[in-house]
Design a protein around this motif. Structure first.
Motif, PDB file in Angstrom:
ATOM      1  N   VAL A   1       0.833  -1.201   0.000  1.00 27.05           N
ATOM      2  CA  VAL A   1       0.000   0.000   0.000  1.00 27.05           C
ATOM      3  C   VAL A   1       0.869   1.252   0.000  1.00 27.05           C
ATOM      4  CG1 VAL A   1      -1.661   1.348   1.338  1.00 27.05           C
ATOM      5  CG2 VAL A   1      -1.985  -1.115   1.073  1.00 27.05           C
ATOM      6  N   ASP A   2       1.919   1.247   0.814  1.00 33.47           N
ATOM      7  CA  ASP A   2       2.839   2.395   0.844  1.00 33.47           C
ATOM      8  C   ASP A   2       3.447   2.658  -0.530  1.00 33.47           C
ATOM      9  OD1 ASP A   2       2.932   3.785   3.212  1.00 33.47           O
ATOM     10  OD2 ASP A   2       4.240   2.332   4.196  1.00 33.47           O
ATOM     11  N   GLU A   3       3.833   1.593  -1.202  1.00 34.14           N
ATOM     12  CA  GLU A   3       4.423   1.739  -2.535  1.00 34.14           C
ATOM     13  C   GLU A   3       3.435   2.367  -3.512  1.00 34.14           C
ATOM     14  OE1 GLU A   3       5.709  -2.112  -3.675  1.00 34.14           O
ATOM     15  OE2 GLU A   3       7.359  -2.203  -2.214  1.00 34.14           O
ATOM     16  N   LEU A   4       2.173   1.918  -3.447  1.00 34.87           N
ATOM     17  CA  LEU A   4       1.153   2.474  -4.338  1.00 34.87           C
ATOM     18  C   LEU A   4       0.936   3.961  -4.065  1.00 34.87           C
ATOM     19  CD1 LEU A   4      -1.663  -0.251  -4.436  1.00 34.87           C
ATOM     20  CD2 LEU A   4      -0.094   0.384  -6.262  1.00 34.87           C
ATOM     21  N   ILE A   5       0.858   4.310  -2.795  1.00 31.92           N
ATOM     22  CA  ILE A   5       0.598   5.702  -2.422  1.00 31.92           C
ATOM     23  C   ILE A   5       1.741   6.606  -2.884  1.00 31.92           C
ATOM     24  CG2 ILE A   5       0.399   7.266  -0.446  1.00 31.92           C
ATOM     25  CD1 ILE A   5      -1.190   5.046   0.968  1.00 31.92           C
ATOM     26  N   LYS A   6       2.973   6.147  -2.692  1.00 30.32           N
ATOM     27  CA  LYS A   6       4.127   6.954  -3.104  1.00 30.32           C
ATOM     28  C   LYS A   6       4.270   6.988  -4.622  1.00 30.32           C
ATOM     29  CE  LYS A   6       6.666   6.033   1.168  1.00 30.32           C
ATOM     30  NZ  LYS A   6       7.784   5.279   1.794  1.00 30.32           N
ATOM     31  N   ARG A   7       4.113   5.830  -5.249  1.00 35.36           N
ATOM     32  CA  ARG A   7       4.289   5.746  -6.702  1.00 35.36           C
ATOM     33  C   ARG A   7       3.303   6.633  -7.447  1.00 35.36           C
ATOM     34  NH1 ARG A   7       2.335   0.358  -9.401  1.00 35.36           N
ATOM     35  NH2 ARG A   7       0.392   1.562  -9.345  1.00 35.36           N
ATOM     36  N   ASP A   8       2.028   6.601  -7.015  1.00 38.35           N
ATOM     37  CA  ASP A   8       0.980   7.328  -7.736  1.00 38.35           C
ATOM     38  C   ASP A   8       0.608   8.649  -7.070  1.00 38.35           C
ATOM     39  OD1 ASP A   8       0.978   5.220  -9.496  1.00 38.35           O
ATOM     40  OD2 ASP A   8      -0.691   4.187  -8.530  1.00 38.35           O
ATOM     41  N   LYS A   9       1.396   9.043  -6.044  1.00 37.55           N
ATOM     42  CA  LYS A   9       1.193  10.339  -5.368  1.00 37.55           C
ATOM     43  C   LYS A   9      -0.272  10.517  -4.954  1.00 37.55           C
ATOM     44  CE  LYS A   9       5.020  12.680  -7.742  1.00 37.55           C
ATOM     45  NZ  LYS A   9       5.583  11.465  -8.379  1.00 37.55           N
ATOM     46  N   ILE A  10      -0.781   9.542  -4.215  1.00 38.35           N
ATOM     47  CA  ILE A  10      -2.195   9.503  -3.848  1.00 38.35           C
ATOM     48  C   ILE A  10      -2.543  10.635  -2.877  1.00 38.35           C
ATOM     49  CG2 ILE A  10      -3.980   8.129  -2.703  1.00 38.35           C
ATOM     50  CD1 ILE A  10      -3.141   7.096  -5.486  1.00 38.35           C
ATOM     51  N   ASP A  11      -3.639  11.334  -3.184  1.00 40.34           N
ATOM     52  CA  ASP A  11      -4.139  12.415  -2.328  1.00 40.34           C
ATOM     53  C   ASP A  11      -5.242  11.951  -1.388  1.00 40.34           C
ATOM     54  OD1 ASP A  11      -2.625  14.603  -3.562  1.00 40.34           O
ATOM     55  OD2 ASP A  11      -3.904  14.250  -5.309  1.00 40.34           O
ATOM     56  N   LEU A  12      -5.969  10.893  -1.794  1.00 43.36           N
ATOM     57  CA  LEU A  12      -7.161  10.494  -1.046  1.00 43.36           C
ATOM     58  C   LEU A  12      -7.485   9.040  -1.364  1.00 43.36           C
ATOM     59  CD1 LEU A  12     -10.383  12.496  -0.504  1.00 43.36           C
ATOM     60  CD2 LEU A  12     -10.596  10.361  -1.774  1.00 43.36           C
ATOM     61  N   ILE A  13      -7.993   8.316  -0.362  1.00 44.44           N
ATOM     62  CA  ILE A  13      -8.399   6.925  -0.557  1.00 44.44           C
ATOM     63  C   ILE A  13      -9.920   6.852  -0.504  1.00 44.44           C
ATOM     64  CG2 ILE A  13      -8.276   4.573   0.331  1.00 44.44           C
ATOM     65  CD1 ILE A  13      -5.567   5.276   1.542  1.00 44.44           C
ATOM     66  N   TYR A  14     -10.499   6.266  -1.534  1.00 49.49           N
ATOM     67  CA  TYR A  14     -11.954   6.132  -1.657  1.00 49.49           C
ATOM     68  C   TYR A  14     -12.290   4.647  -1.605  1.00 49.49           C
ATOM     69  CZ  TYR A  14     -16.458   6.028  -4.214  1.00 49.49           C
ATOM     70  OH  TYR A  14     -17.751   5.791  -4.618  1.00 49.49           O
TER      71      TYR A  14
END
Length: 382
Positions: free
Chosen positions: A67-80
């Motif tokens: 999950v951390d990798e996804l958030i950093k890789r795609d520069k996630i602003d919000l989780i829906y």
């Protein structure tokens, strides 16, 4: 805005295309058991990930890292996080909460049972904000768990009009033969297996009343196996009025149902109330089946029996999209009233866009931005 979508989209993924059309970058992490129909994302507008391993989702050591990798890789602003009942997304959302991320988590509760569940309670109370299917559903959770006031009401799976609604609807069959045509569904149109959802779609009693009254009935989906002998008998007795069509692809549903005068919302006959689990029966009173939104999109007035669906009764009455009947004499009288039918059709043309995914996407993204800004401001002043 870069959004990480988690949960199970099932066959409803196309609605999220509207987020992309409004400038969002979408990453979808599926917790669903089945292969999903993401037709509208084959052009690469959705980054698709999947937790296929039960251990990885529920307790694997690699969960947080991935999950951390996804958030950093795609520069996630919000989780829906969106829930289709049974997609395991409550477990997933709880683990996201435990990670204490610095980005907001919004929980969209599309489907649920109506019984106390500790995991459900934690998810609804500890996420930054929630989206509920309707006001009735919100009040249920307010009473059950004491959920907060940071929420939005938005339909879970309305059709995306640009994809599902043809610019020109087909001509009405009644314009050709002068007779009344009713459409309905005998099972979940995406279910395989003749026994699927019998209690939910047991409409044979109403169907027979319509046929006896010389009203055409067009049925889509599987015939539940418990009902096959009855429908065989009806087909033999009313060969000119009973039309069984089989499955219809959800992408063409609006075009097909647009041929008919009326849409029947399935309901539970009293003889089956004991057949249904109490929590499922209660949820169905709060539910807004996808067929309602499809009838609206196709300009098809619809009807249902009083006392079955609280939310749909309110929607129908407030917008003038059809009628509620108390008994079968009342039903037939309404179906033959062409003047009122034309009134319902005009209302549908005027107000149906409110129930499109395009309209839902606008208010959902505004809500996302508000929740994101609130989280950012709280962090700034800590």
């Amino acid at each position: 805005m870069n959004i990480l979508i988690v949960g199970g989209l099932a066959t409803n993924g196309s609605r999220l295309k509207q987020f992309h059309n409004r400038g969002c970058r979408l990453t979808y992490l599926s917790t669903w058991y089945f292969v999903e129909a993401l037709w509208d994302f084959q052009d690469g507008t959705l980054i698709y990930e999947h937790f296929s391993d039960e251990d990885e989702l529920m307790g694997g050591n690699n969960f947080e890292n991935r999950v951390d990798e996804l958030i950093k890789r795609d520069k996630i602003d919000l989780i829906y996080c969106i829930l289709n009942h049974g997609d395991r997304s409550n477990e997933f959302t709880k683990r996201l909460i435990e990670m204490q991320l610095n980005i907001p988590i919004i929980r969209h509760y599309k489907e649920h049972l109506c019984k106390f569940d500790e995991l459900e309670r934690q998810v609804l109370l500890e996420t930054d904000a929630q989206i509920y299917e309707n006001t009735e559903s919100y009040h249920y959770f307010k009473e059950q768990y004491g959920v907060g006031d940071n929420y939005l009401i938005a339909l879970g799976d309305p059709p995306q009009y640009v994809t599902f609604v043809p610019e020109k609807m087909p001509p009405l069959l009644s314009d050709k033969d002068g007779e009344i045509h009713v459409v309905s569904f005998t099972s979940n149109n995406n279910c395989f297996g003749k026994g699927a959802d019998y209690g939910r779609y047991a409409i044979e009693e109403i169907v027979e009343v319509l046929l006896v009254s010389d009203i055409h009935v067009h049925l889509y989906g599987n015939i539940p196996e418990q009902c096959v002998p009855l429908y065989d008998d009806l087909a033999n007795r009313f060969p000119a009025y009973l039309h069984i069509h089989g499955f219809v692809d959800s992408r063409t549903t609006c075009k097909i149902v647009g041929q008919y005068d009326w849409g029947l919302i399935y309901s539970h006959p009293k003889k089956l109330w004991g057949f249904l689990e109490k929590e499922k029966w209660h949820f169905n009173r709060l539910n807004s089946p996808g067929k309602m939104a499809q009838y609206i999109a196709a300009n098809v007035p619809f009807f249902l029996k009083r006392g079955i669906y609280n939310f749909m009764e309110r929607t129908l009455i407030e917008n003038g999209f059809g009628f509620i009947f108390d008994d079968y004499d009342d039903l037939i009288k309404h179906l033959r009233d062409r003047r009122t039918w034309r009134y319902y059709r005009e209302n549908l043309k005027l107000y149906k866009h409110r129930f499109s995914m395009e309209a839902q996407a606008d208010k959902m993204l505004n809500f996302f931005k508000t929740v994101k800004d609130r989280r950012t401001n709280v962090q700034l002043f800590r």
